[in-house]
Scaffold this active site. Structure first.
Site, PDB file in Angstrom:
ATOM      1  CE  LYS A   1      -4.037   2.043   2.176  1.00 35.16           C
ATOM      2  NZ  LYS A   1      -3.441   3.217   2.076  1.00 35.16           N
TER       3      LYS A   1
ATOM      4  CE1 TYR B   1      -5.023   2.393  -6.508  1.00 34.62           C
ATOM      5  CE2 TYR B   1      -2.778   2.912  -6.125  1.00 34.62           C
ATOM      6  CZ  TYR B   1      -3.809   3.442  -6.317  1.00 34.62           C
ATOM      7  OH  TYR B   1      -4.596   4.533  -5.746  1.00 34.62           O
TER       8      TYR B   1
HETATM    9  S1  IVH Z   1      -6.338  -0.595  -4.665  1.00 34.36           S
HETATM   10  C1  IVH Z   1     -11.087   0.588  -4.201  1.00 34.36           C
HETATM   11  N1  IVH Z   1      -3.863  -0.686  -4.335  1.00 34.36           N
HETATM   12  O1  IVH Z   1      -4.923   3.436  -0.809  1.00 34.36           O
HETATM   13  C2  IVH Z   1      -9.623   1.081  -4.244  1.00 34.36           C
HETATM   14  N2  IVH Z   1      -4.876   1.027  -3.725  1.00 34.36           N
HETATM   15  O2  IVH Z   1      -7.428   3.584   1.258  1.00 34.36           O
HETATM   16  C3  IVH Z   1      -8.840   0.244  -4.678  1.00 34.36           C
HETATM   17  N3  IVH Z   1      -3.795   2.645  -2.303  1.00 34.36           N
HETATM   18  O3  IVH Z   1      -7.339   5.571  -2.401  1.00 34.36           O
HETATM   19  C4  IVH Z   1      -7.339   0.814  -4.663  1.00 34.36           C
HETATM   20  N4  IVH Z   1      -1.598   1.631  -2.735  1.00 34.36           N
HETATM   21  O4  IVH Z   1      -4.611   5.764  -2.892  1.00 34.36           O
HETATM   22  C5  IVH Z   1      -4.902   0.249  -3.993  1.00 34.36           C
HETATM   23  N5  IVH Z   1      -1.419  -1.044  -3.985  1.00 34.36           N
HETATM   24  C6  IVH Z   1      -2.753  -0.295  -3.789  1.00 34.36           C
HETATM   25  C7  IVH Z   1      -2.584   1.129  -3.229  1.00 34.36           C
HETATM   26  C8  IVH Z   1      -3.495   1.800  -2.916  1.00 34.36           C
HETATM   27  C9  IVH Z   1      -2.073   2.692  -2.048  1.00 34.36           C
HETATM   28  C10 IVH Z   1      -4.348   3.699  -1.836  1.00 34.36           C
HETATM   29  C11 IVH Z   1      -5.027   4.557  -2.948  1.00 34.36           C
HETATM   30  C12 IVH Z   1      -6.595   4.302  -2.323  1.00 34.36           C
HETATM   31  C13 IVH Z   1      -6.102   4.214  -0.957  1.00 34.36           C
HETATM   32  C14 IVH Z   1      -7.577   3.395  -0.175  1.00 34.36           C
END
Ligand code: IVH
Length: 668
Positions: free
Chosen positions: A113, A223
């Site tokens: 993340k 991502y």
């Molecule tokens: S998938 C439905 N993958 O985390 C959203 N998000 O709290 C699917 N983020 O707004 C997001 N790394 O800004 C995804 N590898 C990752 C991520 C990621 C950071 C952030 C993104 C999102 C927030 C969600």
């Protein structure tokens, strides 16, 4: 020039840009790249009709905006449910099984993340036509001109058959190193430093002037996706592979072990612990892992609840933050006279380290966060950065707490402090302020300066407080009797101290210049000055005109050097030191036997790393800190680690100490 040759050159540049910024594996030198880029610019000047929006010259072109325009996302940008432990991963898995009414396994796609800010890139017929911030998830701001300056973002997808529409989502980050440099710059220029790389990335992306964004060196990792047409992905993994092949930066291109695809939930848990351990070794911040159901059919079946998908969860790492109480605020006076407020707190463990002090930077920061003695505060550690106060819990503030003001008088010498208009830092400008003198002496003897090993910080304090030293030259006048009179010193330790003082007399001009503590003259600039002037007197007498023309020395640095040497006390002190026998080895010009070579130094070697780097720069070479295709040699000593691995992987020739010596023996 034929149009087809122009297109070829453009493609070539796009390729090298990709190798450098996305794969981290450059194949040509920066110099060659710059040359090709200039060629492209020249052609475009003659044939402006050939320029298309995907030309590498079009990354920084936009004029400053008055404000960002708002734009709706075609598909809302959701957020993730957070979880915090191995148990939560298991619970997420059980929820998915139950919802899908299956009892067999589910394949998960797991990745870090990223701790930055989300953006959506919009590609129409393969061309980047929009870039939106998340905003409230429904409406974002159009930051296209800024996103274009991120070198790893392709301006056109690398495919013959692009879909009519593809929205790719990712996270914009600032690397830790770039963050440190930016904050140093902010501080040097009297600007407020950013609290962490995420804020710095956000501040940089939301700049109205794209030139500022361009100077901030942002990164992107993709991502996910928004709306798209004409495409058929089956899984998260499929998607990553396709966009990776089209030139979009995904983490699996550079760090394969940070992606896991598995149908075993225990492996997911292991991966969570594994990534947490890697966290501090990564060049950018991450704050957890994201676990996603890999199959897009299953994702659709699971759907969303509230504003988050049921098919994914963010598993956060333990926060590197803690709460504690500020017992006191003290003000430290540094070598440059800068007054830095520091919170003294009840000890608190954050990420395994006990913290008692946190920097409050300056008055503006104290005011902004409104930190007072007695307050309960949240503090955070980010990697190796000094801990700092993030925020105050106002509900817990004691009634009697009063706002803190940096004193108008220096806490050490009581002279009036000054604050230059436009700067945030208050300074004690008394050149004989004991704090300034003590800190200057500590700097003078430090490892990268005169390297008087046995004169540590405590001993300097002791010598200063006993009035045995006050100037640099006093160090070279210390005698056995005086030292033996100090507490905790015996025959053996005193003779060691004297020997290390004696040894330091043989030094290099670069170290000597650095040890003088001239503002803005760090190790690197000191080396440049030593190479340029080759003689301390020439540097002392250099005019502003002579200084500003040196590459790496800007007007601010030149000004500081020039003014420092106007001070006759300093030049007299230098004369004294020279009379005491300080000598510069290899101050004569050496043959540039390493000209144009980039030699990365790693592992334990017979000489100090900085000395070796100096030997390289004195001979016209350069020594970068990381290994790339541009590295000519890696000089590896004992217990060399990842740099050696990287050299082997890239096929960069490796030198041992003897090889290195052979390389430079014919230079005298
Ligand atoms: S998938 C439905 N993958 O985390 C959203 N998000 O709290 C699917 N983020 O707004 C997001 N790394 O800004 C995804 N590898 C990752 C991520 C990621 C950071 C952030 C993104 C999102 C927030 C969600």
């Amino acid at each position: 020039m034929k149009h087809s040759d122009y297109l070829k050159l453009k493609k070539e540049l796009q390729k090298h840009n990709y190798l450098y910024h996305v794969l981290d594996k450059p194949e040509i030198s920066d110099y060659d790249f710059d040359k090709m880029f200039q060629q492209l610019l020249d052609i475009e000047q003659e044939k402006p009709e050939w320029v298309e929006p995907d030309s590498p010259t079009q990354r920084v072109g936009g004029a400053p905006l008055k404000q960002f325009s708002k734009q709706d996302h075609r598909e809302p940008m959701l957020s993730l449910q957070n979880s915090f432990s191995a148990d939560d991963i298991e619970a997420f898995h059980q929820r998915c099984l139950k919802f899908l009414k299956i009892d067999k396994s589910i394949t998960y796609y797991c990745e870090p993340k990223f701790d930055g800010l989300a953006v959506e890139l919009i590609y129409e017929d393969g061309l980047l036509t929009g870039a939106l911030t998340r905003g409230d998830g429904v409406t974002g701001e159009n930051v296209l001109s800024n996103v274009k300056t991120i070198q790893s973002v392709p301006l056109r997808l690398n495919t013959e058959n692009p879909p009519a529409l593809l929205e790719v989502r990712g996270e914009v980050l600032m690397q830790k190193e770039d963050f440190k440099k930016l904050n140093q710059f902010q501080q040097d220029n009297g600007e407020t430093p950013f609290a962490n790389p995420r804020n710095a990335a956000a501040g940089s992306l939301r700049q109205l002037d794209p030139k500022v964004t361009a100077s901030r060196l942002l990164k992107l990792f993709c991502y996910g996706f928004g709306a798209y047409t004409d495409l058929n992905f089956n899984s998260q993994n499929d998607f990553a592979k396709v966009i990776g092949a089209w030139g979009l930066p995904t983490i699996n291109l550079t760090k394969k072990d940070l992606i896991l695809i598995t149908d075993d939930v225990h492996k997911v848990i292991e991966f969570y612990h594994f990534v947490e351990k890697q966290r501090h070794h990564l060049p950018f911040d991450i704050d957890g892992i994201v676990v996603k159901v890999n199959s897009l059919d299953l994702q659709n079946e699971l759907g969303t609840i509230a504003r988050s998908p049921r098919w994914a969860t963010a598993v956060k790492f333990k926060p590197e933050q803690g709460q504690t109480i500020v017992k006191d605020i003290i003000v430290q006076v540094g070598r440059t006279g800068a007054l830095t407020p520091v919170a003294v707190m009840n000890p608190v463990k954050v990420g395994g380290v006990t913290i008692t002090h946190a920097t409050l930077h300056n008055q503006d920061e104290i005011d902004r966060k409104d930190v007072r003695i007695g307050d309960t505060v949240t503090i955070q550690r980010a990697g190796d950065v000094i801990p700092e106060v993030v925020s105050v819990d106002l509900k817990k503030r004691p009634k009697e707490a009063v706002a803190f003001k940096i004193p108008k008088k220096c806490p050490e010498c009581h002279s009036t402090v000054t604050k230059i208009e436009g700067e945030v830092v208050s300074r004690c400008v008394n050149p004989i302020c004991p704090a300034v003198v003590k800190e200057s002496l500590k700097h003078f003897v430090s490892r990268k300066a005169m390297n008087i090993e046995k004169l540590g910080e405590k001993l300097i304090e002791q010598l200063f407080n006993n009035q045995l030293i006050k100037n640099y030259s006093d160090i070279y006048q210390l005698n056995k009797k005086e030292l033996l009179n100090l507490e905790r010193q015996g025959e053996k330790s005193v003779s060691n101290i004297l020997a290390s003082i004696e040894k330091s007399k043989e030094t290099t001009l670069a170290r000597f210049i650095f040890s003088l503590g001239i503002r803005y003259v760090g190790e690197q600039t000191a080396r440049v000055l030593a190479n340029h002037f080759g003689d301390i007197k020439k540097l002392e007498n250099a005019s502003m005109d002579e200084l500003v023309v040196i590459s790496d020395v800007g007007p601010k640095v030149a000004n500081s050097i020039y003014n420092t040497f106007k001070n006759k006390t300093l030049t007299l002190e230098i004369d004294k030191l020279l009379a005491q026998g300080i000598q510069f080895k290899s101050s004569k010009k050496l043959k540039p036997s390493l000209k144009g070579l980039n030699i990365v130094v790693t592992g334990t070697l017979p000489l100090d790393r900085n000395e070796i780097k100096q030997m390289i720069t004195e001979r016209g070479g350069k020594s970068a800190s990381s290994v790339s295709k541009n590295t000519n040699y890696v000089l590896a000593g004992e217990s060399a680690g990842s740099k050696l691995d990287k050299a082997e992987e890239l096929g960069v020739p490796i030198l041992n100490w003897e090889d290195f010596q052979k390389l430079i023996t014919n230079d005298q």
